[in-house]
Design an enzyme around this catalytic site. Structure first.
Site, PDB file in Angstrom:
ATOM      1  N   ASP A  82       7.557 -44.043  27.326  1.00  0.00           N
ATOM      2  CA  ASP A  82       7.692 -44.010  25.953  1.00  0.00           C
ATOM      3  C   ASP A  82       6.477 -44.414  25.084  1.00  0.00           C
ATOM      4  O   ASP A  82       5.578 -44.993  26.017  1.00  0.00           O
ATOM      5  CB  ASP A  82       8.908 -44.902  25.218  1.00  0.00           C
ATOM      6  CG  ASP A  82       8.618 -46.443  25.658  1.00  0.00           C
ATOM      7  OD1 ASP A  82       8.061 -46.764  26.640  1.00  0.00           O
ATOM      8  OD2 ASP A  82       9.211 -47.275  24.916  1.00  0.00           O
ATOM      9  N   GLU A 147       9.900 -49.300  26.702  1.00  0.00           N
ATOM     10  CA  GLU A 147       9.081 -50.415  26.769  1.00  0.00           C
ATOM     11  C   GLU A 147       8.785 -50.906  25.540  1.00  0.00           C
ATOM     12  O   GLU A 147       8.562 -52.017  25.122  1.00  0.00           O
ATOM     13  CB  GLU A 147       7.623 -50.117  27.555  1.00  0.00           C
ATOM     14  CG  GLU A 147       7.030 -51.592  28.122  1.00  0.00           C
ATOM     15  CD  GLU A 147       6.232 -51.982  27.126  1.00  0.00           C
ATOM     16  OE1 GLU A 147       5.533 -53.233  27.023  1.00  0.00           O
ATOM     17  OE2 GLU A 147       5.485 -50.981  26.084  1.00  0.00           O
TER      18      GLU A 147
HETATM   19 ZN   LIG Z   1       2.345 -49.908  27.392  1.00  0.00          ZN
END
Ligand SMILES: [Zn+2]
Length: 439
Positions: A82, A147
């Protein structure tokens, strides 16, 4: 495989990855994760998708030694697919084009961290296609969603829900590895720890009144002004942990006197100061403010939101000590409420994984050296260290052609791009480290 072939293949894989829009929120990582699963599966790795949210799966891929009951170590390469958002109007090239122009691959994620994901995947695929298998143990790849907003359906969930699929002894993730020069020597940072997050709300109370009569009521917003001024004027304080102490030493400064060490570093290269100083203590950064909901009403309540980062291993006590020392007499006049508390953690700076990284760096860039650093921010390494206390987790994505001072301003910012030669450099590193550590 020759270095230029690694560079070409890693460039191709990164271009594909950049073209999947995985801006989080919402993430939508499925297509990118499926692409990686196909790529690794075709090369001969065993792959499995594990999801808490079906649109946002995580990938675990293994290349294990032959023979059941093998007790060798597991080396894990970790990465998130992501990204943060991007506003195309601020970019020279479209952030989801993956265009290669003048030797740079452009796009959101080109540094953070689809590039590392691509290099890790190409390294494992190259080894597998060439017939390599660990003598003993396992090379594991874990590519996760989510994340950038904390890992609720990514690494945090994955390590807790599937410890048997994610357990590892050594882990490489994001966090450092870009070259920097200091005192005439090239250095590569190896990230050994992440700071903790202790965000809080600082509230002032007053009495509402009509804004046309400023002396009516008691303006809560004005009560925040002295606190803001104190934060702006605060000198740093130091809570030195293992990795930053070793970093100062590695730069030829005395870790027992951090203030003097910072002066010395600033005299050599002032640009490094902004990157190194936050590693040495608690930081307070006000980022949000709120007072009245109406422009003609004197606020009875006003608050600041302050992003506070605490060195690894230290907790709320360290945050409170710093808050009280900065706010001084204002502390008693304001309410402090912690809204997010995550303690940072660390891996030892000496380990077989560090030795292998050192060997690789000194072989591939002679006369350079590695130094331990800590990440002022946050990474998924934290979840692995928490779930698997014996796991040594470092951030290391070596970049030789772009320096830390060039890459740092591009992360999460416009015109993120990477020198494609560094893609080959990193892929070679991950190929060689797997051979070195697993046989
Ligand atoms: Zn990162």
């Amino acid at each position: 495989m020759a270095a230029n072939e690694l560079e070409r293949e890693t460039t191709d894989v990164l271009r594909e990855l950049v073209r999947f829009n995985t801006v989080n929120p919402p993430g939508n990582e499925r297509a990118a994760i499926e692409f990686l699963a196909r790529y690794l599966n075709d090369a001969g790795l065993e792959t499995e998708l594990l999801a808490d949210d079906e649109d946002r799966p995580n990938l675990v891929a293994d290349l294990a030694a032959a023979g059941a009951g093998d007790k060798g170590p597991t080396l894990c390469y970790l990465g998130h697919v992501d990204t943060v958002l991007a506003d195309p109007s601020e970019w020279t090239h479209d952030p989801w084009s993956g265009d290669v122009v003048d030797g740079f691959l452009w796009g959101r994620g080109a540094l953070d961290m689809k590039s590392q994901v691509a290099a890790e995947a190409v390294a494992a695929a190259t080894l597998a296609r060439g017939g390599w298998r660990p003598q003993s143990g396992c090379l594991k790849l874990v590519f996760v969603a989510d994340e950038e907003t904390g890992g609720d359906v990514g690494a945090q969930w994955l390590t807790k829900a599937h410890p048997d699929r994610t357990r590892c002894d050594m882990l490489l993730n994001e966090g450092a590895g870009d070259r920097f020069e200091f005192g005439g020597t090239r250095r590569y940072g190896v990230c050994c720890a992440e700071k903790g997050i202790f965000r809080f709300k600082l509230t002032a109370r007053g009495v509402a009144g009509h804004a046309s009569l400023p002396r009516t009521g008691e303006n809560a917003l004005l009560k925040l002004a002295p606190a803001l001024q104190r934060i702006a004027d605060a000198e740093p304080t130091f809570e030195l942990t293992e990795a930053p102490a070793a970093l100062l030493q590695g730069l030829g400064a005395d870790p027992s006197n951090p203030a003097e060490a910072l002066k010395q570093i600033a005299a050599t290269d002032p640009r490094l100061l902004t990157l190194i100083e936050p590693m040495l203590g608690v930081t307070l950064t006000p980022t949000m403010a709120h007072a009245s909901d109406k422009i003609n009403v004197i606020p009875s309540r006003a608050y600041l939101k302050i992003d506070c980062r605490v060195p690894p291993g230290l907790g709320e006590d360290a945050a409170r000590r710093r808050i009280e020392s900065v706010l001084g007499e204002e502390t008693g006049r304001l309410e402090i409420e912690f809204t997010e508390m995550v303690t940072g953690n660390a891996s030892p700076i000496n380990s077989p994984l560090m030795d292998a990284i050192n060997r690789w760096v000194t072989t591939n860039d002679p006369d350079s050296e590695t130094v331990p650093v800590i990440l002022p921010g946050f990474s998924d390494s934290r979840w692995f260290r928490e779930e698997f206390p014996d796991c040594v987790a470092y951030g290391f994505f070596p970049q030789r052609h772009m320096t830390l001072l060039e890459t740092a301003p591009l992360v999460h910012s416009a015109n993120e791009r990477i020198d494609v030669r560094d893609l080959g450099f990193a892929a070679a590193c991950y190929t060689d480290l797997a051979r070195d550590l697993l046989g």
